[in-house]
Design a protein around this motif. Structure first.
Motif, PDB file in Angstrom:
ATOM      1  N   LYS A 110       0.834  -1.201   0.000  1.00  0.00           N
ATOM      2  CA  LYS A 110       0.000   0.000   0.000  1.00  0.00           C
ATOM      3  C   LYS A 110       0.866   1.248   0.000  1.00  0.00           C
ATOM      4  O   LYS A 110       2.062   1.198   0.305  1.00  0.00           O
ATOM      5  CB  LYS A 110      -0.950  -0.007   1.203  1.00  0.00           C
ATOM      6  N   SER A 111       0.238   2.364  -0.315  1.00  0.00           N
ATOM      7  CA  SER A 111       0.973   3.621  -0.480  1.00  0.00           C
ATOM      8  C   SER A 111       1.334   4.263   0.861  1.00  0.00           C
ATOM      9  O   SER A 111       0.615   4.112   1.861  1.00  0.00           O
ATOM     10  CB  SER A 111       0.131   4.598  -1.297  1.00  0.00           C
ATOM     11  N   ASP A 112       2.448   5.001   0.841  1.00  0.00           N
ATOM     12  CA  ASP A 112       2.848   5.760   2.028  1.00  0.00           C
ATOM     13  C   ASP A 112       2.088   7.075   2.128  1.00  0.00           C
ATOM     14  O   ASP A 112       1.875   7.600   3.222  1.00  0.00           O
ATOM     15  CB  ASP A 112       4.352   6.076   1.983  1.00  0.00           C
ATOM     16  N   ILE A 113       1.709   7.628   0.979  1.00  0.00           N
ATOM     17  CA  ILE A 113       1.029   8.928   0.956  1.00  0.00           C
ATOM     18  C   ILE A 113       0.096   9.006  -0.240  1.00  0.00           C
ATOM     19  O   ILE A 113       0.392   8.454  -1.315  1.00  0.00           O
ATOM     20  CB  ILE A 113       2.061  10.078   0.900  1.00  0.00           C
ATOM     21  N   VAL A 114      -1.034   9.655  -0.054  1.00  0.00           N
ATOM     22  CA  VAL A 114      -1.978   9.944  -1.140  1.00  0.00           C
ATOM     23  C   VAL A 114      -2.245  11.434  -1.139  1.00  0.00           C
ATOM     24  O   VAL A 114      -2.583  12.010  -0.093  1.00  0.00           O
ATOM     25  CB  VAL A 114      -3.303   9.174  -0.967  1.00  0.00           C
ATOM     26  N   ILE A 115      -2.077  12.069  -2.292  1.00  0.00           N
ATOM     27  CA  ILE A 115      -2.312  13.512  -2.395  1.00  0.00           C
ATOM     28  C   ILE A 115      -3.358  13.775  -3.471  1.00  0.00           C
ATOM     29  O   ILE A 115      -3.490  13.001  -4.421  1.00  0.00           O
ATOM     30  CB  ILE A 115      -1.009  14.279  -2.719  1.00  0.00           C
ATOM     31  N   CYS A 116      -4.094  14.865  -3.317  1.00  0.00           N
ATOM     32  CA  CYS A 116      -5.149  15.198  -4.274  1.00  0.00           C
ATOM     33  C   CYS A 116      -5.294  16.713  -4.376  1.00  0.00           C
ATOM     34  O   CYS A 116      -5.661  17.365  -3.398  1.00  0.00           O
ATOM     35  CB  CYS A 116      -6.478  14.573  -3.849  1.00  0.00           C
ATOM     36  N   ASP A 117      -4.988  17.243  -5.548  1.00  0.00           N
ATOM     37  CA  ASP A 117      -5.136  18.676  -5.787  1.00  0.00           C
ATOM     38  C   ASP A 117      -6.337  18.951  -6.689  1.00  0.00           C
ATOM     39  O   ASP A 117      -6.437  19.990  -7.317  1.00  0.00           O
ATOM     40  CB  ASP A 117      -3.853  19.230  -6.426  1.00  0.00           C
ATOM     41  N   GLY A 118      -7.241  17.973  -6.765  1.00  0.00           N
ATOM     42  CA  GLY A 118      -8.393  18.104  -7.655  1.00  0.00           C
ATOM     43  C   GLY A 118      -9.414  19.106  -7.149  1.00  0.00           C
ATOM     44  O   GLY A 118      -9.522  19.377  -5.955  1.00  0.00           O
ATOM     45  N   ALA A 119     -10.171  19.665  -8.090  1.00  0.00           N
ATOM     46  CA  ALA A 119     -11.252  20.602  -7.764  1.00  0.00           C
ATOM     47  C   ALA A 119     -12.277  20.552  -8.887  1.00  0.00           C
ATOM     48  O   ALA A 119     -11.928  20.305 -10.044  1.00  0.00           O
ATOM     49  CB  ALA A 119     -10.715  22.024  -7.609  1.00  0.00           C
ATOM     50  N   PRO A 120     -13.555  20.765  -8.565  1.00  0.00           N
ATOM     51  CA  PRO A 120     -14.584  20.766  -9.602  1.00  0.00           C
ATOM     52  C   PRO A 120     -14.511  22.035 -10.442  1.00  0.00           C
ATOM     53  O   PRO A 120     -13.862  23.014 -10.047  1.00  0.00           O
ATOM     54  CB  PRO A 120     -15.882  20.720  -8.791  1.00  0.00           C
ATOM     55  N   ASP A 121     -15.140  22.013 -11.595  1.00  0.00           N
ATOM     56  CA  ASP A 121     -15.279  23.231 -12.383  1.00  0.00           C
ATOM     57  C   ASP A 121     -16.218  24.166 -11.622  1.00  0.00           C
ATOM     58  O   ASP A 121     -17.395  23.859 -11.453  1.00  0.00           O
ATOM     59  CB  ASP A 121     -15.858  22.928 -13.770  1.00  0.00           C
ATOM     60  N   VAL A 122     -15.658  25.261 -11.122  1.00  0.00           N
ATOM     61  CA  VAL A 122     -16.456  26.141 -10.262  1.00  0.00           C
ATOM     62  C   VAL A 122     -17.539  26.848 -11.061  1.00  0.00           C
ATOM     63  O   VAL A 122     -17.371  27.170 -12.239  1.00  0.00           O
ATOM     64  CB  VAL A 122     -15.568  27.165  -9.540  1.00  0.00           C
ATOM     65  N   ALA A 134     -16.382  19.182  -1.401  1.00  0.00           N
ATOM     66  CA  ALA A 134     -16.461  18.257  -0.269  1.00  0.00           C
ATOM     67  C   ALA A 134     -16.731  16.838  -0.753  1.00  0.00           C
ATOM     68  O   ALA A 134     -16.158  15.865  -0.226  1.00  0.00           O
ATOM     69  CB  ALA A 134     -17.559  18.711   0.701  1.00  0.00           C
ATOM     70  N   GLU A 135     -17.586  16.700  -1.770  1.00  0.00           N
ATOM     71  CA  GLU A 135     -17.869  15.385  -2.320  1.00  0.00           C
ATOM     72  C   GLU A 135     -16.651  14.804  -3.030  1.00  0.00           C
ATOM     73  O   GLU A 135     -16.408  13.599  -2.996  1.00  0.00           O
ATOM     74  CB  GLU A 135     -19.059  15.462  -3.293  1.00  0.00           C
ATOM     75  N   LEU A 136     -15.871  15.669  -3.664  1.00  0.00           N
ATOM     76  CA  LEU A 136     -14.641  15.210  -4.313  1.00  0.00           C
ATOM     77  C   LEU A 136     -13.637  14.711  -3.273  1.00  0.00           C
ATOM     78  O   LEU A 136     -12.961  13.694  -3.474  1.00  0.00           O
ATOM     79  CB  LEU A 136     -14.026  16.343  -5.137  1.00  0.00           C
ATOM     80  N   ILE A 137     -13.549  15.429  -2.149  1.00  0.00           N
ATOM     81  CA  ILE A 137     -12.666  14.984  -1.061  1.00  0.00           C
ATOM     82  C   ILE A 137     -13.129  13.629  -0.543  1.00  0.00           C
ATOM     83  O   ILE A 137     -12.316  12.748  -0.247  1.00  0.00           O
ATOM     84  CB  ILE A 137     -12.648  16.019   0.075  1.00  0.00           C
ATOM     85  N   LEU A 138     -14.435  13.453  -0.444  1.00  0.00           N
ATOM     86  CA  LEU A 138     -14.975  12.170   0.008  1.00  0.00           C
ATOM     87  C   LEU A 138     -14.568  11.049  -0.942  1.00  0.00           C
ATOM     88  O   LEU A 138     -14.139   9.979  -0.511  1.00  0.00           O
ATOM     89  CB  LEU A 138     -16.498  12.252   0.105  1.00  0.00           C
ATOM     90  N   ALA A 139     -14.684  11.315  -2.263  1.00  0.00           N
ATOM     91  CA  ALA A 139     -14.280  10.306  -3.253  1.00  0.00           C
ATOM     92  C   ALA A 139     -12.794  10.001  -3.119  1.00  0.00           C
ATOM     93  O   ALA A 139     -12.375   8.839  -3.213  1.00  0.00           O
ATOM     94  CB  ALA A 139     -14.605  10.804  -4.660  1.00  0.00           C
ATOM     95  N   ALA A 140     -11.996  11.045  -2.891  1.00  0.00           N
ATOM     96  CA  ALA A 140     -10.554  10.851  -2.718  1.00  0.00           C
ATOM     97  C   ALA A 140     -10.270  10.038  -1.458  1.00  0.00           C
ATOM     98  O   ALA A 140      -9.394   9.168  -1.452  1.00  0.00           O
ATOM     99  CB  ALA A 140      -9.849  12.206  -2.649  1.00  0.00           C
ATOM    100  N   PHE A 141     -11.017  10.318  -0.384  1.00  0.00           N
ATOM    101  CA  PHE A 141     -10.809   9.559   0.854  1.00  0.00           C
ATOM    102  C   PHE A 141     -11.228   8.110   0.677  1.00  0.00           C
ATOM    103  O   PHE A 141     -10.578   7.193   1.213  1.00  0.00           O
ATOM    104  CB  PHE A 141     -11.590  10.186   2.009  1.00  0.00           C
TER     105      PHE A 141
END
Length: 339
Positions: A110-122, A134-141
């Motif tokens: 498994k990974s040591d770190i997971v990063i996510c700089d994603g954002a929806p089209d505002v 917030a929903e995108l963060i949930l999907a990432a989590f």
């Protein structure tokens, strides 16, 4: 990375081009790492919503040292230009298959770190944008819970809002330490920040799932926002100001040193480091080049003029009909009077 006057004077935008970063966001990850050391001893890393790849570039630069056997997996729905040493997956982060592919690339680890700089089209509707983020963060989590090892690290972009405290508290249920980081390179006028979760320790009996559609209040039972370890500003506070527009004629790239006269050159626009390989708007650009939009606009204008003309003719016909009716009524009235 556009070509507006503001962009040209954005020091991090300009430095990103000069140092071959694909986006100015590379400085955000570097400043967070400088503050917390989250990439120290990391050998397996996952970059979610990776395109155009600036964070993957940082991972590659800081993890691929001599003698290192580090692996980086970058995931995005959109294709991304290759980065040496980075494994790219064009896939959906809400799919279990994508999580399984990540584990396969790490040879079952498994990974040591997971990063996510994603954002929806505002959209500009703040409440909607905050909810979508917030929903995108949930999907990432959700995918992180499948691929992150115990005591691992999770970093994700958030939009600060009145419900942010709930998110922090919910993350505290799965991580022992939670910070809110604001890199110097992130514009102060932006509600953007980064939630940094350290020491992944899921509750006993927790089973990772992709079906969780929302973090409920019960997920934060017994946890309140006051357990957040703090708001941390990352980066040199005496350094570049992301909100300031720097003049183009001065030696802004040499903050603390003496510059030779031949180095004091006027700023020249540079092309983007890596243009999108297959942007969602590619078809629209091709149609624009072929003049399709101009033709559609001309047709619409022509149809609008024709519609207005028909409207005028109908109004004119109606007015003439009304005058004719009035004329007949007047004649009948005159005839009645004569009798």
């Amino acid at each position: 990375m556009g070509k507006t006057s503001r962009d040209k004077r954005d020091i991090y935008y300009r430095l990103a081009k000069e140092n071959k970063w694909r986006a100015r966001s590379a400085f955000k990850l570097m400043q967070i790492d400088d503050e917390f050391g989250i990439l120290k001893d990391v050998t397996r890393a996952v970059d979610l919503c990776a395109a155009p790849g600036s964070w993957s570039q940082v991972l590659a630069k800081r993890l691929f040292v001599e003698g290192s056997d580090a692996k980086v997996v970058a995931i995005d729905l959109q294709p991304m230009a290759p980065i040496p040493g980075v494994i790219q997956l064009q896939g959906d982060i809400t799919s279990v298959d994508t999580a399984n592919q990540v584990i396969e690339h790490f040879s079952g680890e498994k990974s040591d770190i997971v990063i996510c700089d994603g954002a929806p089209d505002v959209t500009g509707i703040h409440s909607l944008d905050e909810f979508m983020q917030a929903e995108l963060i949930l999907a990432a989590f959700n995918i992180t819970s499948h691929v992150l090892k115990t005591k691992g690290t999770f970093l994700a972009k958030i939009f600060r809002s009145r419900n942010s405290s709930l998110l922090y508290a919910q993350m505290k249920k799965y991580f022992k330490k939670v910070y809110l980081a604001k890199p110097r390179s992130s514009r102060q006028s932006s509600c953007e920040a980064f939630i940094l979760c350290l020491d992944y320790s899921p509750p006993e009996g927790f089973v990772p799932t992709m079906s969780k559609s929302s973090l409920e209040l019960t997920d934060a039972s017994g946890v309140t926002a006051d357990v957040i370890d703090g708001f941390v500003t990352c980066g040199d506070l005496s350094g570049w100001d992301s909100e300031k527009s720097y003049p183009l004629d001065i030696d802004v790239s040499f903050q603390k040193g003496i510059v030779d006269e031949d180095q004091k050159n006027r700023y020249e626009f540079k092309d983007v480091v890596q243009p999108p390989t297959d942007p969602a708007y590619k078809e629209a650009l091709e149609m624009k080049k072929k003049g399709v939009f101009s033709k559609v606009s001309a047709d619409l204008t022509k149809e609008l003029k024709a519609e207005r003309k028909r409207g005028r003719e109908q109004r004119k016909a109606k007015e003439e009909e009304e005058r004719a009716v009035d004329s007949v009524a007047e004649k009948l009235e005159a005839a009645q009077i004569e009798k």
